[in-house]
Design a protein around this motif. Sequence first.
Motif, PDB file in Angstrom:
ATOM      1  N   ASP A   1     -22.160  48.035 -20.472  1.00 30.79           N
ATOM      2  CA  ASP A   1     -21.438  48.516 -19.272  1.00 30.79           C
ATOM      3  C   ASP A   1     -20.063  47.774 -19.471  1.00 30.79           C
ATOM      4  N   GLY A   2     -20.220  45.731 -19.673  1.00 36.96           N
ATOM      5  CA  GLY A   2     -19.707  45.273 -19.315  1.00 36.96           C
ATOM      6  C   GLY A   2     -19.214  44.388 -18.303  1.00 36.96           C
TER       7      GLY A   2
ATOM      8  N   SER B   1     -15.075  38.601 -22.464  1.00 37.95           N
ATOM      9  CA  SER B   1     -14.763  40.207 -22.847  1.00 37.95           C
ATOM     10  C   SER B   1     -15.415  40.506 -23.994  1.00 37.95           C
ATOM     11  N   ARG B   2     -15.906  41.723 -24.194  1.00 40.63           N
ATOM     12  CA  ARG B   2     -16.087  41.933 -25.587  1.00 40.63           C
ATOM     13  C   ARG B   2     -15.830  43.034 -26.718  1.00 40.63           C
ATOM     14  N   ASP B   3     -15.713  42.747 -27.541  1.00 36.97           N
ATOM     15  CA  ASP B   3     -15.579  44.405 -28.015  1.00 36.97           C
ATOM     16  C   ASP B   3     -16.719  44.677 -29.331  1.00 36.97           C
ATOM     17  N   ALA B   4     -17.475  45.440 -28.821  1.00 40.49           N
ATOM     18  CA  ALA B   4     -18.712  46.366 -29.527  1.00 40.49           C
ATOM     19  C   ALA B   4     -18.581  47.023 -30.772  1.00 40.49           C
ATOM     20  N   ALA B   5     -17.496  47.384 -31.405  1.00 45.69           N
ATOM     21  CA  ALA B   5     -17.217  47.819 -32.778  1.00 45.69           C
ATOM     22  C   ALA B   5     -17.132  46.491 -33.296  1.00 45.69           C
ATOM     23  N   LYS B   6     -16.714  45.441 -32.945  1.00 45.42           N
ATOM     24  CA  LYS B   6     -16.764  43.960 -33.774  1.00 45.42           C
ATOM     25  C   LYS B   6     -17.616  43.201 -33.921  1.00 45.42           C
TER      26      LYS B   6
ATOM     27  N   THR C   1     -18.126  41.464 -31.020  1.00 50.96           N
ATOM     28  CA  THR C   1     -17.929  39.964 -31.006  1.00 50.96           C
ATOM     29  C   THR C   1     -17.696  39.439 -29.415  1.00 50.96           C
ATOM     30  N   MET C   2     -17.801  38.646 -29.147  1.00 49.90           N
ATOM     31  CA  MET C   2     -17.131  38.060 -27.821  1.00 49.90           C
ATOM     32  C   MET C   2     -16.499  37.754 -27.537  1.00 49.90           C
ATOM     33  N   TYR C   3     -15.866  37.511 -26.491  1.00 52.68           N
ATOM     34  CA  TYR C   3     -14.349  36.787 -26.547  1.00 52.68           C
ATOM     35  C   TYR C   3     -14.635  35.307 -24.720  1.00 52.68           C
ATOM     36  N   LEU C   4     -14.021  34.571 -25.358  1.00 56.38           N
ATOM     37  CA  LEU C   4     -13.570  33.660 -23.739  1.00 56.38           C
ATOM     38  C   LEU C   4     -12.181  33.180 -23.595  1.00 56.38           C
ATOM     39  N   GLN C   5     -11.172  33.837 -23.476  1.00 55.80           N
ATOM     40  CA  GLN C   5     -10.638  32.989 -22.495  1.00 55.80           C
ATOM     41  C   GLN C   5      -9.786  32.140 -21.561  1.00 55.80           C
ATOM     42  N   ILE C   6      -9.615  31.380 -21.829  1.00 61.75           N
ATOM     43  CA  ILE C   6      -8.992  30.132 -21.085  1.00 61.75           C
ATOM     44  C   ILE C   6      -7.925  29.612 -20.498  1.00 61.75           C
ATOM     45  N   ASP C   7      -7.283  30.059 -19.446  1.00 60.48           N
ATOM     46  CA  ASP C   7      -6.014  29.458 -19.129  1.00 60.48           C
ATOM     47  C   ASP C   7      -6.382  28.555 -18.387  1.00 60.48           C
ATOM     48  N   ARG C   8      -4.951  27.898 -17.972  1.00 59.41           N
ATOM     49  CA  ARG C   8      -4.466  26.355 -17.705  1.00 59.41           C
ATOM     50  C   ARG C   8      -5.395  25.744 -18.170  1.00 59.41           C
ATOM     51  N   LEU C   9      -5.840  25.579 -19.417  1.00 59.72           N
ATOM     52  CA  LEU C   9      -6.885  24.467 -19.675  1.00 59.72           C
ATOM     53  C   LEU C   9      -6.418  22.581 -18.652  1.00 59.72           C
ATOM     54  N   ASN C  10      -7.395  22.675 -18.522  1.00 59.77           N
ATOM     55  CA  ASN C  10      -7.392  21.082 -17.932  1.00 59.77           C
ATOM     56  C   ASN C  10      -8.660  20.067 -18.955  1.00 59.77           C
ATOM     57  N   PRO C  11      -7.941  19.284 -18.973  1.00 62.73           N
ATOM     58  CA  PRO C  11      -8.791  17.770 -18.985  1.00 62.73           C
ATOM     59  C   PRO C  11     -10.558  18.194 -19.132  1.00 62.73           C
ATOM     60  N   GLU C  12     -10.936  18.396 -17.595  1.00 59.71           N
ATOM     61  CA  GLU C  12     -11.705  18.405 -17.253  1.00 59.71           C
ATOM     62  C   GLU C  12     -13.268  19.752 -17.580  1.00 59.71           C
ATOM     63  N   ASP C  13     -12.225  20.381 -18.710  1.00 65.80           N
ATOM     64  CA  ASP C  13     -12.259  21.516 -19.745  1.00 65.80           C
ATOM     65  C   ASP C  13     -13.576  21.206 -20.955  1.00 65.80           C
ATOM     66  N   THR C  14     -12.887  19.857 -21.513  1.00 64.50           N
ATOM     67  CA  THR C  14     -13.243  19.241 -22.787  1.00 64.50           C
ATOM     68  C   THR C  14     -15.112  19.037 -22.648  1.00 64.50           C
ATOM     69  N   ALA C  15     -15.200  19.738 -23.370  1.00 62.03           N
ATOM     70  CA  ALA C  15     -16.606  20.517 -24.131  1.00 62.03           C
ATOM     71  C   ALA C  15     -16.911  20.886 -25.345  1.00 62.03           C
ATOM     72  N   ILE C  16     -18.617  20.758 -25.434  1.00 64.94           N
ATOM     73  CA  ILE C  16     -18.525  21.526 -27.347  1.00 64.94           C
ATOM     74  C   ILE C  16     -19.195  23.000 -25.473  1.00 64.94           C
ATOM     75  N   TYR C  17     -18.499  24.085 -26.185  1.00 61.76           N
ATOM     76  CA  TYR C  17     -18.969  25.396 -25.625  1.00 61.76           C
ATOM     77  C   TYR C  17     -19.807  26.357 -27.087  1.00 61.76           C
TER      78      TYR C  17
END
Length: 120
Positions: free
Chosen positions: A54-55, A70-75, A77-93
């Motif tokens: 159900d999302g 978010s996700r695209d069921a047809a594809k 595929t799952m997505y992760l949109q990250i905005d306003r990145l800062n150095p503390e976001d540095t990581a392996i995802y």
Amino acid sequence: VQLQASGGGLVQAGDSLRLSCAYSGRTTSTYFMGWFRQAPGKERAFVTAIRWSDGSTYYADSVKGRFTISRDAAKKTMYLQIDRLNPEDTAIYYCAAKYGLPYAAGYSYWGQGTQVTVSS
């Protein structure tokens, strides 16, 4: 279930980035997919998850407002949109998948991880 993450890279602080995770396998009403990240010298931590049927979305408090799953069921595929990145976001995802609750732990299937590096 097999997972393939992509989309990481070297970006500057303030930029945006979208990660993708393609999966193969079956989904059910209890299928969850999520993102985790592991910063240098730290343990891997839950970031966000989505219930495929159900999302419905769930976020760690630390990323609310800047991260969007978010996700695209047809594809498949799952997505992760990250905005306003800062150095503390540095990581392996890492993307991950599981069947059943809880949504923040106990994942059985893992992708290979994609590196995100944010320069100041």
